[in-house]
Design an enzyme around this catalytic site. Structure first.
Site, PDB file in Angstrom:
ATOM      1  CG  ASN A   1      73.759  31.280 -58.105  1.00 34.36           C
ATOM      2  OD1 ASN A   1      72.843  30.544 -58.425  1.00 34.36           O
ATOM      3  ND2 ASN A   1      74.625  31.779 -58.970  1.00 34.36           N
TER       4      ASN A   1
ATOM      5  N   GLY B   1      76.289  27.955 -55.258  1.00 33.01           N
ATOM      6  CA  GLY B   1      77.315  28.462 -56.177  1.00 33.01           C
ATOM      7  C   GLY B   1      77.532  29.961 -56.090  1.00 33.01           C
TER       8      GLY B   1
ATOM      9  CG  HIS C   1      74.596  38.704 -57.185  1.00 32.72           C
ATOM     10  ND1 HIS C   1      75.327  38.399 -56.060  1.00 32.72           N
ATOM     11  CD2 HIS C   1      74.825  37.693 -58.062  1.00 32.72           C
ATOM     12  CE1 HIS C   1      75.977  37.263 -56.247  1.00 32.72           C
ATOM     13  NE2 HIS C   1      75.688  36.808 -57.458  1.00 32.72           N
TER      14      HIS C   1
HETATM   15  P1  AMP Z   1      77.451  34.353 -58.206  1.00 35.87           P
HETATM   16  O1  AMP Z   1      78.245  33.147 -58.623  1.00 35.87           O
HETATM   17  O2  AMP Z   1      75.968  34.117 -58.199  1.00 35.87           O
HETATM   18  O3  AMP Z   1      77.975  34.944 -56.927  1.00 35.87           O
HETATM   19  O4  AMP Z   1      77.648  35.400 -59.377  1.00 35.87           O
HETATM   20  C1  AMP Z   1      78.627  36.378 -59.371  1.00 35.87           C
HETATM   21  C2  AMP Z   1      78.624  37.008 -60.738  1.00 35.87           C
HETATM   22  O5  AMP Z   1      79.323  38.226 -60.676  1.00 35.87           O
HETATM   23  C3  AMP Z   1      79.311  36.159 -61.816  1.00 35.87           C
HETATM   24  O6  AMP Z   1      78.385  35.893 -62.876  1.00 35.87           O
HETATM   25  C4  AMP Z   1      80.474  37.040 -62.280  1.00 35.87           C
HETATM   26  O7  AMP Z   1      80.727  36.936 -63.647  1.00 35.87           O
HETATM   27  C5  AMP Z   1      79.985  38.424 -61.882  1.00 35.87           C
HETATM   28  N1  AMP Z   1      81.023  39.423 -61.637  1.00 35.87           N
HETATM   29  C6  AMP Z   1      82.120  39.301 -60.865  1.00 35.87           C
HETATM   30  N2  AMP Z   1      82.818  40.452 -60.836  1.00 35.87           N
HETATM   31  C7  AMP Z   1      82.138  41.329 -61.621  1.00 35.87           C
HETATM   32  C8  AMP Z   1      82.341  42.691 -62.002  1.00 35.87           C
HETATM   33  N3  AMP Z   1      83.391  43.399 -61.567  1.00 35.87           N
HETATM   34  N4  AMP Z   1      81.443  43.276 -62.827  1.00 35.87           N
HETATM   35  C9  AMP Z   1      80.372  42.573 -63.271  1.00 35.87           C
HETATM   36  N5  AMP Z   1      80.109  41.296 -62.938  1.00 35.87           N
HETATM   37  C10 AMP Z   1      80.982  40.676 -62.137  1.00 35.87           C
END
Ligand code: AMP
Length: 118
Positions: free
Chosen positions: A82, A88, A95
């Protein structure tokens, strides 16, 4: 500092899948599929907009290794990154979401209808 950089530095825990000198993969804390893993670079890169082709070459190899370790290569998976507000993106550290473990849906992606002219 972003949450993911804190994970890289060991200041926050993660459920690690695979790691090498340059990249880290760990399970998403709020999974949206039976398998939901995030692959990140260890250096600070805010999004796909800022990544170089050279880093993506290493990232591609790393993601292939993660997919093999998770045994997703046979049945398939979805790879998503994203970018920015419309994309989003919540965490401002590049990532790739690796999603799999069952047949994934492909609808309701946008709040508005697709443009008819495209
Ligand atoms: P995005 O919306 O593409 O920025 O995705 C961020 C992702 O990070 C989401 O799917 C969250 O559930 C995940 N996330 C946030 N904090 C953590 C964490 N501490 N450990 C693992 N995943 C996380």
């Amino acid at each position: 500092m972003s949450i993911f950089l804190k994970i890289v530095k060991g200041e926050l825990p993660c459920n690690k899948v695979l790691e090498n000198e340059d990249f880290l993969a760990f399970h998403d804390i709020n999974p949206k599929a039976p398998i939901h893993v995030l692959a990140i670079p260890k250096i600070e890169i805010k999004s796909f907009n800022e990544v170089t082709p050279e880093i993506m070459a290493g990232m591609t190899k790393f993601i292939h290794e993660v997919v093999a370790k998770l045994k997703l290569d046979e049945n398939g998976y979805r790879l998503i990154t994203n970018v920015g507000e419309d994309g989003g993106q919540e965490v401002l550290h590049l990532h790739f979401h690796i999603l799999g473990g069952s047949k994934l849906r492909w609808d309701h992606l946008a709040d508005s209808e697709p443009k008819k002219s495209i």
